[in-house]
Scaffold this motif. Structure first.
Motif, PDB file in Angstrom:
ATOM      1  N   ASP A 157      35.339 -42.305  30.208  1.00 20.44           N
ATOM      2  CA  ASP A 157      34.836 -42.979  29.011  1.00 20.44           C
ATOM      3  C   ASP A 157      35.980 -43.516  28.170  1.00 20.44           C
ATOM      4  OD1 ASP A 157      32.205 -42.315  29.565  1.00 20.44           O
ATOM      5  OD2 ASP A 157      32.204 -40.554  28.258  1.00 20.44           O
ATOM      6  N   THR A 176      31.019 -42.835  22.232  1.00 19.91           N
ATOM      7  CA  THR A 176      31.386 -43.486  23.490  1.00 19.91           C
ATOM      8  C   THR A 176      31.177 -44.992  23.367  1.00 19.91           C
ATOM      9  OG1 THR A 176      30.818 -41.541  24.802  1.00 19.91           O
ATOM     10  CG2 THR A 176      30.897 -43.646  25.959  1.00 19.91           C
ATOM     11  N   ARG A 179      31.794 -46.895  29.606  1.00 17.77           N
ATOM     12  CA  ARG A 179      32.296 -46.137  30.749  1.00 17.77           C
ATOM     13  C   ARG A 179      33.027 -47.074  31.707  1.00 17.77           C
ATOM     14  NH1 ARG A 179      27.438 -43.474  29.496  1.00 17.77           N
ATOM     15  NH2 ARG A 179      27.786 -41.242  29.157  1.00 17.77           N
TER      16      ARG A 179
END
Length: 303
Positions: A157, A176, A179
């Motif tokens: 991430d 986050t 990814r």
């Protein structure tokens, strides 16, 4: 003591970070400078140049105190002028849980000596995190953008966490941003340590603004097990995105962990290390430009 004058090809360094100080007409080069950066940590050295070709150094800018929280894997120091001082964000492997984390150090001068500001890493204690980078949002609030490491979660991430005004600790929970597998140019990394896992690497995030205020992020991963550098763009213009990825890697010839800085003539320069093999890694400087809403490499710089 007199320091040596070296060419870029003479400097073994990973994760190069350049701090240009226009009032001095000098470029300060920081990076992972231990000869064996995969082992015990000695500290960080820096080099100084007025032309990106001839470097004076090394200057020891950080050596750990006796009670320091880490003793191995001293990686990726980034140095920023902030609030009247110079702040270093750097990654270390903790003694207490053997996980990586990014801590904050500070000094009154660009060549230090740097001393810890944070009580250990400001990234989450339970996470293996690395390559923290400072970003200040439009409201003046400081954030750290960093990697939650693929070795812990498989699909790495890129995350962000808001910092306290003095940068000494986190002031919220991590968010986050994306990814590694979401980028069209990345491929799974075949690791001999994790042969049965599907791994996507995130490495070395760095944020900067384009000419019209577009917010870009450099970050590194792998293509067919070769180190590469890509670019993402924030569609909102803010840190929280959403982030979209340029379809092709910016640099894919076994180099990466990049950052962007301004030359004194106004051009933008990209700093990376290449190749990605110890002890062969060297600093590489390239001209970078914004064309039709994308970042491209415009050509080499002397160095």
């Amino acid at each position: 003591m007199l320091k040596s004058v070296l060419k870029s090809k003479d400097i073994q360094i990973r994760d190069p970070f350049v701090l240009p100080l226009e009032e001095e007409g000098k470029y300060y080069l920081f990076g992972s400078t231990d000869k064996n950066i995969w082992g015990p940590g000695t500290g960080f050295d820096a080099y100084v140049s007025d032309d990106l070709s001839n470097w004076e150094g090394p200057h020891p800018v950080f050596r750990p105190p006796a009670d320091f929280f880490a003793e191995a894997n001293f990686w990726a120091p980034e140095v920023y002028a902030y609030g009247g001082r110079y702040y270093m964000f750097a990654t270390f492997r903790r003694k207490d849980n053997d996980r990586l984390g990014t801590a904050v150090l500070a000094a009154d001068l660009p060549l230090g000596p740097f001393e810890p500001v944070s009580a250990g890493p400001v990234t989450p204690e339970a996470w293996s995190s690395l390559d923290g980078s400072l970003f200040v949002d439009d409201a003046g609030a400081p954030w750290m953008v960093f990697c939650h490491e693929w070795q812990q979660i498989g699909d790495g991430d890129i995350c962000a966490v808001r910092l306290a005004p003095d940068l000494s600790c986190a002031a919220g929970e991590p968010v986050t941003l994306f990814r590694a597998s979401q980028a069209p140019w990345t491929t799974p990394y075949e690791s001999p340590r994790y042969p049965d896992a599907i791994n996507y690497v995130t490495d070395g995030p760095y944020l900067f603004r384009g000419e019209e205020g577009v917010l870009y992020m450099l970050w590194a991963s792998f293509i067919d097990n070769t180190y590469a550098l890509g670019v993402a763009k924030s569609e909102s213009g803010g840190l929280l995105g959403p982030w979209t990825h340029q379809p092709e890697a910016l640099y894919r010839d076994d180099g990466g962990h990049g950052m962007v800085f301004r030359l004194f003539d106004g051009r933008r320069a990209l700093a990376i290390h290449a190749p990605n093999r110890t002890p062969e890694e060297r600093p590489l400087f390239l001209e970078i430009a914004e064309r039709d809403g994308r970042m491209v490499i415009a050509g080499p710089l002397l160095g």
